[in-house]
Design an enzyme around this catalytic site. Structure first.
Site, PDB file in Angstrom:
ATOM      1  N   PRO A  63      56.273 -17.931  59.390  1.00  0.00           N
ATOM      2  CA  PRO A  63      56.028 -17.296  58.103  1.00  0.00           C
ATOM      3  C   PRO A  63      55.481 -15.875  58.215  1.00  0.00           C
ATOM      4  O   PRO A  63      54.433 -15.656  58.819  1.00  0.00           O
ATOM      5  CB  PRO A  63      55.011 -18.220  57.430  1.00  0.00           C
ATOM      6  CG  PRO A  63      54.522 -19.143  58.487  1.00  0.00           C
ATOM      7  CD  PRO A  63      55.363 -19.010  59.678  1.00  0.00           C
ATOM      8  N   GLU A  64      56.199 -14.934  57.654  1.00  0.00           N
ATOM      9  CA  GLU A  64      55.749 -13.550  57.536  1.00  0.00           C
ATOM     10  C   GLU A  64      55.737 -13.224  56.041  1.00  0.00           C
ATOM     11  O   GLU A  64      55.860 -14.139  55.220  1.00  0.00           O
ATOM     12  CB  GLU A  64      56.679 -12.618  58.325  1.00  0.00           C
ATOM     13  CG  GLU A  64      56.795 -13.026  59.803  1.00  0.00           C
ATOM     14  CD  GLU A  64      57.705 -12.122  60.619  1.00  0.00           C
ATOM     15  OE1 GLU A  64      57.929 -10.971  60.215  1.00  0.00           O
ATOM     16  OE2 GLU A  64      58.208 -12.576  61.659  1.00  0.00           O
TER      17      GLU A  64
END
Length: 274
Positions: free
Chosen positions: A2-3
């Site tokens: 997750p970014e």
DNA sequence: TTAAATTCCTGTAAGC
DNA sequence: TGCTTACAGGAATTTA
């Protein structure tokens, strides 16, 4: 992993489901996933609180509660936040389950446990060094190429390292750093502080376009990332360089180069990026 | 202040 | 087949 685009997708989906809801119970199955305050205090203080707003800041999810308190979720590498009903089967590595006043549950699972949960006022969390001081939001209108230039200028570290530095820019991780450098046609191992204004302008546009494309495609599911309902994103199908070391460049056909920069696997094209 | 190295964690895949 | 080992990486921490 997750970014910014993945956390933004989660925030957008989660907002209408939890804003206005009250937390009625907390089941902390793996207490050390809570980094502040002590797990006992966390499990005691969170129930009864109403979620008044939900924001994303960098890769952090901020659920604002009454009285200035905020419930913070950072997914680390393999963290997942899922919206479920109590009778739904529990996934492995589910470390915390929040009961909401409409009978639904918010569940946090995380295989590698690099993620973290926090509770407190933002000021206290920053003072306790649990919430770092983050750089600007790359997609904010006020984030300009000039601002990026100012933050990179004079720095000797490779560009890739500074793109990953959350105090320089909030929300960019390994996937979007590589994609942004490719899109800007700049080698990620170049000293960041020597880039010309013209090239920084290109980089600035590339970072924003890469992140926006990620959001539009509901995130990249290259590892464990799934949305609130367990569905994968689509952006992994659009990636140009990340995870493609040795494979042909989509632009020139030459094999992409895989190196390590700042301890991170980095893929780029020696012909298209200079 | 900056930069580099180390640590945390476990599933997966490569190598023998 | 089954074992060992390397690798993935966000960010806090340590060291220089």
């Amino acid at each position: 992993m997750p970014e910014l685009p993945e956390v933004e997708t989660l925030a957008t989906d989660l907002r209408p489901l939890v804003v206005g809801r009250r937390v009625t119970g907390v089941d902390l199955r793996f207490p050390t996933i809570v980094r502040h305050p002590e797990p006992e205090a966390f499990a005691r203080d969170l129930p009864g609180q109403t979620i008044e707003a939900l924001e994303r800041r960098g890769k952090y999810l901020l659920l604002r509660l009454g009285g200035g308190a905020v419930f913070v979720v950072h997914l680390g590498m393999t963290g997942q936040l899922l919206h479920k009903l109590p009778e739904d089967p529990s996934r492995p590595h589910t470390h915390a389950v929040l009961d909401l006043d409409n009978g639904t549950q918010l569940r946090y699972s995380d295989v590698r446990r690099f993620g973290r949960l926090l509770l407190g006022t933002e000021e206290d969390l920053v003072a306790a060094r649990k919430l770092p001081r983050l750089g600007p939001e790359p997609l904010a209108p006020e984030f300009t190429a000039r601002e990026l230039y100012r933050r990179l200028h004079g720095r000797r570290a490779p560009l890739k390292v500074l793109l990953l530095d959350q105090s320089v820019l909030a929300g960019v991780g390994n996937i979007y750093a590589d994609e942004s450098c490719y899109r800007a046609r700049i080698r990620p191992d170049r000293p960041a502080g020597r880039l010309s204004m013209e090239r920084v302008k290109r980089l600035h546009a590339a970072v924003r376009e890469s992140l926006q494309m990620g959001i539009d495609n509901r995130g990249s599911s290259v590892d464990d990332y799934v949305d609130l309902y367990g569905a994968k994103g689509r952006q992994q199908e659009e990636l140009q360089v990340y995870g493609r070391g040795g494979k042909p460049c989509f632009n020139c056909g030459r094999p992409l180069t895989l190196v390590r920069i700042g301890g991170r696997a980095t893929v780029f094209c020696r012909r298209c990026q200079r």
